[in-house]
Design a protein around this motif. Sequence first.
Motif, PDB file in Angstrom:
ATOM      1  N   LYS A  30       0.814  -1.214   0.000  1.00  0.00           N
ATOM      2  CA  LYS A  30       0.000   0.000   0.000  1.00  0.00           C
ATOM      3  C   LYS A  30       0.853   1.271   0.000  1.00  0.00           C
ATOM      4  O   LYS A  30       0.405   2.321  -0.426  1.00  0.00           O
ATOM      5  N   TYR A  31       2.085   1.169   0.475  1.00  0.00           N
ATOM      6  CA  TYR A  31       2.958   2.339   0.554  1.00  0.00           C
ATOM      7  C   TYR A  31       3.688   2.629  -0.771  1.00  0.00           C
ATOM      8  O   TYR A  31       4.398   3.620  -0.898  1.00  0.00           O
ATOM      9  N   ILE A  32       3.482   1.766  -1.790  1.00  0.00           N
ATOM     10  CA  ILE A  32       4.069   1.980  -3.114  1.00  0.00           C
ATOM     11  C   ILE A  32       2.941   2.396  -4.059  1.00  0.00           C
ATOM     12  O   ILE A  32       1.999   1.642  -4.280  1.00  0.00           O
ATOM     13  N   PRO A  33       3.012   3.598  -4.618  1.00  0.00           N
ATOM     14  CA  PRO A  33       1.932   4.041  -5.508  1.00  0.00           C
ATOM     15  C   PRO A  33       1.890   3.234  -6.807  1.00  0.00           C
ATOM     16  O   PRO A  33       2.929   2.820  -7.319  1.00  0.00           O
ATOM     17  N   LYS A  34       0.691   3.039  -7.295  1.00  0.00           N
ATOM     18  CA  LYS A  34       0.545   2.313  -8.558  1.00  0.00           C
ATOM     19  C   LYS A  34       0.958   3.187  -9.739  1.00  0.00           C
ATOM     20  O   LYS A  34       1.352   2.678 -10.781  1.00  0.00           O
ATOM     21  N   ARG A  35       0.857   4.489  -9.593  1.00  0.00           N
ATOM     22  CA  ARG A  35       1.273   5.450 -10.630  1.00  0.00           C
ATOM     23  C   ARG A  35       2.269   6.430 -10.016  1.00  0.00           C
ATOM     24  O   ARG A  35       1.961   7.591  -9.776  1.00  0.00           O
ATOM     25  N   PRO A  36       3.469   5.963  -9.729  1.00  0.00           N
ATOM     26  CA  PRO A  36       4.435   6.812  -9.024  1.00  0.00           C
ATOM     27  C   PRO A  36       4.848   8.073  -9.774  1.00  0.00           C
ATOM     28  O   PRO A  36       5.152   9.084  -9.143  1.00  0.00           O
ATOM     29  N   GLU A  37       4.834   8.022 -11.105  1.00  0.00           N
ATOM     30  CA  GLU A  37       5.229   9.209 -11.867  1.00  0.00           C
ATOM     31  C   GLU A  37       4.286  10.366 -11.594  1.00  0.00           C
ATOM     32  O   GLU A  37       4.693  11.535 -11.609  1.00  0.00           O
ATOM     33  N   ALA A  38       3.019  10.072 -11.277  1.00  0.00           N
ATOM     34  CA  ALA A  38       2.038  11.115 -10.963  1.00  0.00           C
ATOM     35  C   ALA A  38       2.211  11.621  -9.532  1.00  0.00           C
ATOM     36  O   ALA A  38       2.055  12.815  -9.260  1.00  0.00           O
ATOM     37  N   ILE A  39       2.557  10.729  -8.620  1.00  0.00           N
ATOM     38  CA  ILE A  39       2.718  11.108  -7.214  1.00  0.00           C
ATOM     39  C   ILE A  39       3.980  11.935  -6.998  1.00  0.00           C
ATOM     40  O   ILE A  39       3.969  12.946  -6.302  1.00  0.00           O
ATOM     41  N   TYR A  40       5.087  11.516  -7.623  1.00  0.00           N
ATOM     42  CA  TYR A  40       6.379  12.173  -7.394  1.00  0.00           C
ATOM     43  C   TYR A  40       6.733  13.190  -8.475  1.00  0.00           C
ATOM     44  O   TYR A  40       7.798  13.799  -8.426  1.00  0.00           O
ATOM     45  N   ASN A  41       5.840  13.343  -9.473  1.00  0.00           N
ATOM     46  CA  ASN A  41       6.064  14.282 -10.561  1.00  0.00           C
ATOM     47  C   ASN A  41       7.452  14.073 -11.187  1.00  0.00           C
ATOM     48  O   ASN A  41       8.279  14.975 -11.243  1.00  0.00           O
ATOM     49  N   CYS A  42       7.681  12.833 -11.619  1.00  0.00           N
ATOM     50  CA  CYS A  42       8.966  12.495 -12.208  1.00  0.00           C
ATOM     51  C   CYS A  42       8.756  11.582 -13.412  1.00  0.00           C
ATOM     52  O   CYS A  42       7.630  11.219 -13.736  1.00  0.00           O
ATOM     53  N   LYS A  43       9.825  11.233 -14.068  1.00  0.00           N
ATOM     54  CA  LYS A  43       9.763  10.343 -15.228  1.00  0.00           C
ATOM     55  C   LYS A  43       9.856   8.894 -14.762  1.00  0.00           C
ATOM     56  O   LYS A  43      10.468   8.597 -13.732  1.00  0.00           O
ATOM     57  N   TRP A  44       9.263   7.993 -15.555  1.00  0.00           N
ATOM     58  CA  TRP A  44       9.346   6.564 -15.237  1.00  0.00           C
ATOM     59  C   TRP A  44      10.797   6.111 -15.174  1.00  0.00           C
ATOM     60  O   TRP A  44      11.159   5.244 -14.383  1.00  0.00           O
ATOM     61  N   SER A  45      11.654   6.679 -16.007  1.00  0.00           N
ATOM     62  CA  SER A  45      13.060   6.272 -16.036  1.00  0.00           C
ATOM     63  C   SER A  45      13.769   6.550 -14.712  1.00  0.00           C
ATOM     64  O   SER A  45      14.794   5.939 -14.410  1.00  0.00           O
ATOM     65  N   GLU A  46      13.208   7.456 -13.910  1.00  0.00           N
ATOM     66  CA  GLU A  46      13.777   7.744 -12.599  1.00  0.00           C
ATOM     67  C   GLU A  46      13.337   6.721 -11.549  1.00  0.00           C
ATOM     68  O   GLU A  46      13.896   6.672 -10.460  1.00  0.00           O
ATOM     69  N   ILE A  47      12.323   5.931 -11.883  1.00  0.00           N
ATOM     70  CA  ILE A  47      11.739   4.982 -10.932  1.00  0.00           C
ATOM     71  C   ILE A  47      12.130   3.550 -11.253  1.00  0.00           C
ATOM     72  O   ILE A  47      12.554   2.804 -10.367  1.00  0.00           O
ATOM     73  N   LEU A  48      11.980   3.175 -12.505  1.00  0.00           N
ATOM     74  CA  LEU A  48      12.187   1.782 -12.901  1.00  0.00           C
ATOM     75  C   LEU A  48      13.642   1.346 -12.756  1.00  0.00           C
ATOM     76  O   LEU A  48      14.557   2.161 -12.905  1.00  0.00           O
ATOM     77  N   ALA A  49      13.807   0.081 -12.488  1.00  0.00           N
ATOM     78  CA  ALA A  49      15.150  -0.483 -12.367  1.00  0.00           C
ATOM     79  C   ALA A  49      15.808  -0.469 -13.741  1.00  0.00           C
ATOM     80  O   ALA A  49      15.142  -0.670 -14.756  1.00  0.00           O
ATOM     81  N   PRO A  50      17.108  -0.247 -13.783  1.00  0.00           N
ATOM     82  CA  PRO A  50      17.771  -0.291 -15.091  1.00  0.00           C
ATOM     83  C   PRO A  50      17.713  -1.699 -15.669  1.00  0.00           C
ATOM     84  O   PRO A  50      17.764  -2.681 -14.928  1.00  0.00           O
ATOM     85  N   LYS A  51      17.584  -1.771 -16.982  1.00  0.00           N
ATOM     86  CA  LYS A  51      17.573  -3.079 -17.625  1.00  0.00           C
ATOM     87  C   LYS A  51      18.958  -3.686 -17.510  1.00  0.00           C
ATOM     88  O   LYS A  51      19.961  -2.982 -17.598  1.00  0.00           O
ATOM     89  N   PRO A  52      19.002  -4.999 -17.340  1.00  0.00           N
ATOM     90  CA  PRO A  52      20.312  -5.633 -17.265  1.00  0.00           C
ATOM     91  C   PRO A  52      21.066  -5.439 -18.576  1.00  0.00           C
ATOM     92  O   PRO A  52      20.470  -5.443 -19.644  1.00  0.00           O
ATOM     93  N   ASP A  53      22.355  -5.269 -18.459  1.00  0.00           N
ATOM     94  CA  ASP A  53      23.201  -5.083 -19.635  1.00  0.00           C
ATOM     95  C   ASP A  53      23.619  -6.452 -20.138  1.00  0.00           C
ATOM     96  O   ASP A  53      24.476  -7.104 -19.561  1.00  0.00           O
TER      97      ASP A  53
END
Length: 123
Positions: A37-60
């Motif tokens: 419950k403490y993790i927003p389902k739409r974090p980009e809207a809550i934190y006013n940021c880009k998804w790239s700032e939230i998502l884990a980097p893809k493995p290289d």
Amino acid sequence: MTVEFAPLAVVKSFAERKQLTTIKEWTNASKKEDWPKYIPKRPEAIYNCKWSEILAPKPDNRNNFLSYEEASYILSNMDDVNTMKDFRLMGREGRRPSNIPSNPERQYKECWNGWPAFLNGEK
């Protein structure tokens, strides 16, 4: 009753721990009953940021690919892969070995001499 969400750093850590690397993965995971419950389902809207700032980097995966020479040798010994079209078809059918990149012309750009050289060893 308003829900208090975790700080952005915690959300980023959560994405990394769960290996959520795409918006689709995040969306699918957030629909499950065990979603915190403490993790927003739409974090980009809550934190006013880009998804790239939230998502884990893809493995290289680049380091997991065979060298140009090894990949070329394997492919040149396959009777049914003689052209770029054959190579792409092999990929769509799921027959391309995972240690050979889907876009070898990009992966091996420093030594790329064209499809005939890569697939058949021709110059």
